[in-house]
Write a protein that holds these residues in place. Sequence first.
Motif, PDB file in Angstrom:
ATOM      1  N   ALA A 141      -5.081  -6.607  -6.341  1.00 16.20           N
ATOM      2  CA  ALA A 141      -6.378  -6.250  -6.433  1.00 16.20           C
ATOM      3  C   ALA A 141      -6.986  -6.581  -4.965  1.00 16.20           C
ATOM      4  O   ALA A 141      -7.720  -5.494  -4.534  1.00 16.20           O
ATOM      5  N   GLU A 142      -6.935  -7.645  -4.251  1.00 12.23           N
ATOM      6  CA  GLU A 142      -7.550  -7.676  -3.260  1.00 12.23           C
ATOM      7  C   GLU A 142      -7.198  -6.990  -2.018  1.00 12.23           C
ATOM      8  O   GLU A 142      -7.744  -6.602  -1.105  1.00 12.23           O
ATOM      9  N   ALA A 143      -5.769  -6.740  -2.075  1.00 13.31           N
ATOM     10  CA  ALA A 143      -5.275  -5.993  -1.104  1.00 13.31           C
ATOM     11  C   ALA A 143      -5.299  -4.542  -0.872  1.00 13.31           C
ATOM     12  O   ALA A 143      -5.810  -3.983  -0.002  1.00 13.31           O
ATOM     13  N   ILE A 144      -5.623  -3.874  -2.100  1.00 17.30           N
ATOM     14  CA  ILE A 144      -5.777  -2.528  -2.272  1.00 17.30           C
ATOM     15  C   ILE A 144      -7.635  -2.521  -1.963  1.00 17.30           C
ATOM     16  O   ILE A 144      -7.825  -1.205  -1.213  1.00 17.30           O
ATOM     17  N   ALA A 145      -8.224  -3.315  -2.495  1.00 23.21           N
ATOM     18  CA  ALA A 145      -9.643  -3.276  -1.956  1.00 23.21           C
ATOM     19  C   ALA A 145      -9.947  -3.283  -0.403  1.00 23.21           C
ATOM     20  O   ALA A 145     -10.453  -2.561   0.064  1.00 23.21           O
ATOM     21  N   ALA A 146      -9.101  -4.230  -0.028  1.00 25.75           N
ATOM     22  CA  ALA A 146      -9.244  -4.322   1.547  1.00 25.75           C
ATOM     23  C   ALA A 146      -8.582  -3.049   2.132  1.00 25.75           C
ATOM     24  O   ALA A 146      -9.157  -2.622   3.231  1.00 25.75           O
ATOM     25  N   GLY A 147      -7.451  -2.557   1.734  1.00 26.49           N
ATOM     26  CA  GLY A 147      -6.621  -1.349   2.377  1.00 26.49           C
ATOM     27  C   GLY A 147      -7.786  -0.217   2.129  1.00 26.49           C
ATOM     28  O   GLY A 147      -8.013   0.758   2.921  1.00 26.49           O
ATOM     29  N   GLY A 148      -8.704   0.082   1.135  1.00 27.78           N
ATOM     30  CA  GLY A 148      -9.411   1.127   0.999  1.00 27.78           C
ATOM     31  C   GLY A 148     -10.452   1.046   2.358  1.00 27.78           C
ATOM     32  O   GLY A 148     -11.058   2.158   2.688  1.00 27.78           O
ATOM     33  N   GLU A 149     -10.892  -0.260   2.350  1.00 32.22           N
ATOM     34  CA  GLU A 149     -12.074  -0.382   3.609  1.00 32.22           C
ATOM     35  C   GLU A 149     -11.456   0.064   4.877  1.00 32.22           C
ATOM     36  O   GLU A 149     -12.069   0.540   5.756  1.00 32.22           O
ATOM     37  N   VAL A 150     -10.290  -0.463   5.061  1.00 28.54           N
ATOM     38  CA  VAL A 150      -9.497  -0.004   6.391  1.00 28.54           C
ATOM     39  C   VAL A 150      -9.328   1.390   6.516  1.00 28.54           C
ATOM     40  O   VAL A 150      -9.581   2.005   7.592  1.00 28.54           O
ATOM     41  N   LEU A 151      -8.910   2.092   5.438  1.00 29.74           N
ATOM     42  CA  LEU A 151      -8.812   3.543   5.575  1.00 29.74           C
ATOM     43  C   LEU A 151      -9.913   4.182   5.763  1.00 29.74           C
ATOM     44  O   LEU A 151     -10.105   5.206   6.866  1.00 29.74           O
ATOM     45  N   GLN A 152     -11.186   3.825   5.191  1.00 31.09           N
ATOM     46  CA  GLN A 152     -12.156   4.605   5.408  1.00 31.09           C
ATOM     47  C   GLN A 152     -13.001   4.384   6.716  1.00 31.09           C
ATOM     48  O   GLN A 152     -13.310   5.309   7.571  1.00 31.09           O
ATOM     49  N   ALA A 153     -12.795   3.059   7.404  1.00 33.17           N
ATOM     50  CA  ALA A 153     -13.049   2.793   8.713  1.00 33.17           C
ATOM     51  C   ALA A 153     -12.613   3.405   9.856  1.00 33.17           C
ATOM     52  O   ALA A 153     -13.221   3.923  10.823  1.00 33.17           O
ATOM     53  N   LEU A 154     -11.131   3.215   9.412  1.00 27.70           N
ATOM     54  CA  LEU A 154     -10.322   4.140  10.523  1.00 27.70           C
ATOM     55  C   LEU A 154     -10.517   5.650  10.629  1.00 27.70           C
ATOM     56  O   LEU A 154     -10.267   6.288  11.450  1.00 27.70           O
ATOM     57  N   TYR A 155     -10.734   6.132   9.370  1.00 26.49           N
ATOM     58  CA  TYR A 155     -11.150   7.506   9.247  1.00 26.49           C
ATOM     59  C   TYR A 155     -12.214   7.823  10.182  1.00 26.49           C
ATOM     60  O   TYR A 155     -12.499   8.790  10.615  1.00 26.49           O
ATOM     61  N   ASN A 156     -13.347   7.244  10.008  1.00 27.86           N
ATOM     62  CA  ASN A 156     -14.535   7.319  10.671  1.00 27.86           C
ATOM     63  C   ASN A 156     -14.350   7.124  12.192  1.00 27.86           C
ATOM     64  O   ASN A 156     -14.870   8.006  13.025  1.00 27.86           O
TER      65      ASN A 156
END
Length: 336
Positions: free
Chosen positions: A65-80
């Motif tokens: 749970a914690e890892a996929i939540a962090a992964g979602g934030e990373v993907l959005q930040a890097l996409y920006n």
Amino acid sequence: MTKTASRTDPVSDHPESLEISLTPEDNERLANLCGQLDEHLRQIERRLGVEINYRGTHFQLLGEAEAIAAGGEVLQALYNQAGSEILTPESVHLYLQESGIDALLRKEAESTLPEVVIKTRRGLIRPRGVNQQEYLHKAVTHDLNFGIGPAGTGKTYLAVACAVDALERDQVRRILLVRPAVEAGERLGFLPGDLAQKIDPYLRPLYDALYEMLGFERVAKLIERNVIEVAPLAYMRGRTLNDAYIILDEAQNTTPEQMKMFLTRIGFNSTAMITGDVTQIDLPRGQVSGLRQAIEVLKDVEGISFTFFNARDVVRHPLVQAVVGAYDAFSRNGGK
């Protein structure tokens, strides 16, 4: 970014999933985010211990749970970030270092599971860290287990330890070590020697673990008596394996057909451990990994356990850690 999540208990046997849609839709930005041959996504997978699949700008993350939540934030930040600069493996690494992701992951609650200690003739084997502890607990409570993560996290070594322990306790009658011989294209007939000699190079990590736990002479005798059997995955077809502890190593290099074939070989009173690293696939380009597909297909099947390891679980000599850090610094300085 829009997201939907499927959440279960933090120590659930099944991977949790998170689906996100990155906005605005932009193919050029998407390609920049993913990197050449998806190398940036593979970096994120290794660091967080997650599985990332995508179609267009719709992403699915599987893992804790914690890892996929962090992964979602990373993907959005890097996409920006990808909208204004060209991403490189170095810049992705730097972002992961400076984003506080590791601190977030370290906030995971300590496992409340009882510690499982494996006893071998050469001594006790104890888990290091929460993921290894949960991996061993699942191994003794489930018949089919997946250990997924980067090299050095102990997933194969601990699987061999569990197999040796089961054999010593007479819980099983034999151990089978299986690995896809992808580097040889499964055309083992072109290699010199008998079957054992042909596949030895591919099974060397498994042999090394056995020698450490049982000693060279005992392993040799058990192989001679066929109590320990080594075989390429291609030789599993048509067999039913009862009273056995079966380890499929390097499972990321199986095809979906091979993975299904292997999973349907498991017989009564048998335990299977499937280990692999989805970021190190050696299959021909365009070929779907059987391990990647199995994570998605089997994620909700009762009786099957999944453990996702990440970079923080790597057990290395301190000098190796220093070497890795030195190379990272060299890359960040432009190779100077």
